[in-house]
Scaffold this motif. Structure first.
Motif, mmCIF file in Angstrom:
data_model
loop_
_atom_site.group_PDB
_atom_site.id
_atom_site.type_symbol
_atom_site.label_atom_id
_atom_site.label_comp_id
_atom_site.label_asym_id
_atom_site.label_seq_id
_atom_site.Cartn_x
_atom_site.Cartn_y
_atom_site.Cartn_z
ATOM 1 N N LEU A 58 0.576 15.235 64.279
ATOM 2 C CA LEU A 58 0.669 14.728 62.914
ATOM 3 C C LEU A 58 -0.567 15.131 62.123
ATOM 4 O O LEU A 58 -1.595 15.482 62.691
ATOM 5 C CB LEU A 58 0.812 13.199 62.934
ATOM 6 N N GLU A 116 10.206 10.094 70.020
ATOM 7 C CA GLU A 116 9.037 9.244 69.821
ATOM 8 C C GLU A 116 7.757 10.019 70.085
ATOM 9 O O GLU A 116 6.747 9.819 69.392
ATOM 10 C CB GLU A 116 9.094 8.002 70.718
ATOM 11 N N ALA A 166 7.043 11.799 66.916
ATOM 12 C CA ALA A 166 6.721 10.944 65.769
ATOM 13 C C ALA A 166 5.441 10.148 65.951
ATOM 14 O O ALA A 166 4.824 9.737 64.964
ATOM 15 C CB ALA A 166 7.879 9.982 65.499
ATOM 16 N N GLU A 167 5.029 9.920 67.206
ATOM 17 C CA GLU A 167 3.907 9.020 67.472
ATOM 18 C C GLU A 167 2.700 9.697 68.118
ATOM 19 O O GLU A 167 1.733 9.024 68.459
ATOM 20 C CB GLU A 167 4.371 7.861 68.355
ATOM 21 N N HIS A 170 6.200 3.006 68.738
ATOM 22 C CA HIS A 170 6.281 3.054 67.275
ATOM 23 C C HIS A 170 6.226 1.644 66.672
ATOM 24 O O HIS A 170 5.713 1.460 65.563
ATOM 25 C CB HIS A 170 7.541 3.799 66.814
ATOM 26 N N ARG A 193 -3.605 6.835 65.075
ATOM 27 C CA ARG A 193 -2.392 6.708 64.253
ATOM 28 C C ARG A 193 -2.697 6.106 62.878
ATOM 29 O O ARG A 193 -2.031 6.422 61.890
ATOM 30 C CB ARG A 193 -1.347 5.849 64.969
ATOM 31 N N ASP A 197 1.083 9.526 57.415
ATOM 32 C CA ASP A 197 2.267 8.698 57.180
ATOM 33 C C ASP A 197 1.921 7.226 56.986
ATOM 34 O O ASP A 197 2.804 6.412 56.737
ATOM 35 C CB ASP A 197 3.277 8.852 58.326
#
Length: 263
Positions: free
Chosen positions: A200, A191, A194-195, A111, A147, A152
């Motif tokens: 996402l 993680e 979230a990553e 992250h 990413r 986000d």
């Protein structure tokens, strides 16, 4: 008992002459920088850490835009200086190319690397202040390039982001928790959630094509297909390409990979 997935992600074990590739990449990169002369601006800082730098390769004329290439190495190895030659195709199409470095594991977690890459692109976008931005990357760099397209991400430079082309991306980090690498990567369930780009949302205004070699490990074909399905975007399987040579078309301005990135 948790299954060890280390072999599933061991690329070099299944590529003939794998040990020879890093020296070959270094030599090609050095030759490229030498040929560019002052148009190769190396070691531009975007932070205080020694690894928080990027190299910027400039075309002969006014840049049409900025291409970013993020290197791989499982977030554990390499730096931008090994990959200068991969700027060649974009340079011949009059695009500037930034190759960011980032703090490697175990000194940083994934992250933190995501934040560093965004910061690096922000500074590069100031250096090349006009035109669209496209981001690509290979393997771990494929993860980081994906990413940058996630919803986000809200840095100022993302307003110029036109598309991403993750090459052989690691789009779901959860399986890597079951590899020996995770001793240094320290991925945990939070993680991974979230990553992992595949978990996402992609920004609606950013295009994406996922790229992968047809001769890659089944785990990488799965990772690429997973991202294309999660994001409802095209994926391209490069016939005959393995994990180490799937990036080679970036040197050719007329390759399908470069056209996908820049057109």
């Amino acid at each position: 008992m948790t299954q060890d997935l280390s072999l599933d992600y061991a690329n070099g074990d299944f590529i003939a002459g794998a040990a020879e590739y890093p020296a070959r990449w270094d030599a090609l990169a050095e030759d490229t920088r030498a040929s560019l002369g002052e148009r190769a601006r190396c070691g531009i800082a975007y932070g205080e850490s020694p690894r928080q730098v990027f190299d910027l390769m400039l075309p002969k004329g006014r840049p049409a835009g900025l291409m970013v290439f993020i290197h791989g190495g499982y977030w554990l190895n390499f730096g931008p200086q090994t990959w200068s030659h991969l700027a060649a195709g974009a340079l011949l199409r009059d695009w500037a190319v930034a190759l960011p470095g980032y703090t490697l594991a175990p000194a940083a977690r994934i992250h933190e690397m995501t934040r560093e890459i965004s910061a690096a692109i922000g500074v590069a976008a100031q250096e090349v202040a006009e035109g669209p931005i496209v981001v690509t990357g290979h393997s771990a760099g494929g993860h980081l390039s994906a990413r940058m397209a996630c919803s986000d991400q809200s840095a100022d430079w993302t307003r110029r982001l036109a598309r991403v082309v993750p090459i052989s991306p690691l789009s779901d980090l959860a399986p890597l928790m079951q590899t020996a690498m995770n001793k240094d990567l320290r991925i945990d369930p939070a993680e991974a959630a979230a990553e992992s780009p595949a978990r996402l949302q992609k920004r609606e205004d950013v295009g994406c094509t996922v790229w992968v070699g047809g001769q890659e490990r089944p785990s990488f074909l799965w990772q690429a297909r997973l991202l294309s399905e999660a994001w409802d975007c095209p994926w391209h399987v490069a016939t005959g390409a393995h994990h180490f040579d799937v990036i080679d078309p970036l040197t050719d301005p007329d390759s399908l990979l470069v056209k996908t990135l820049l057109e």
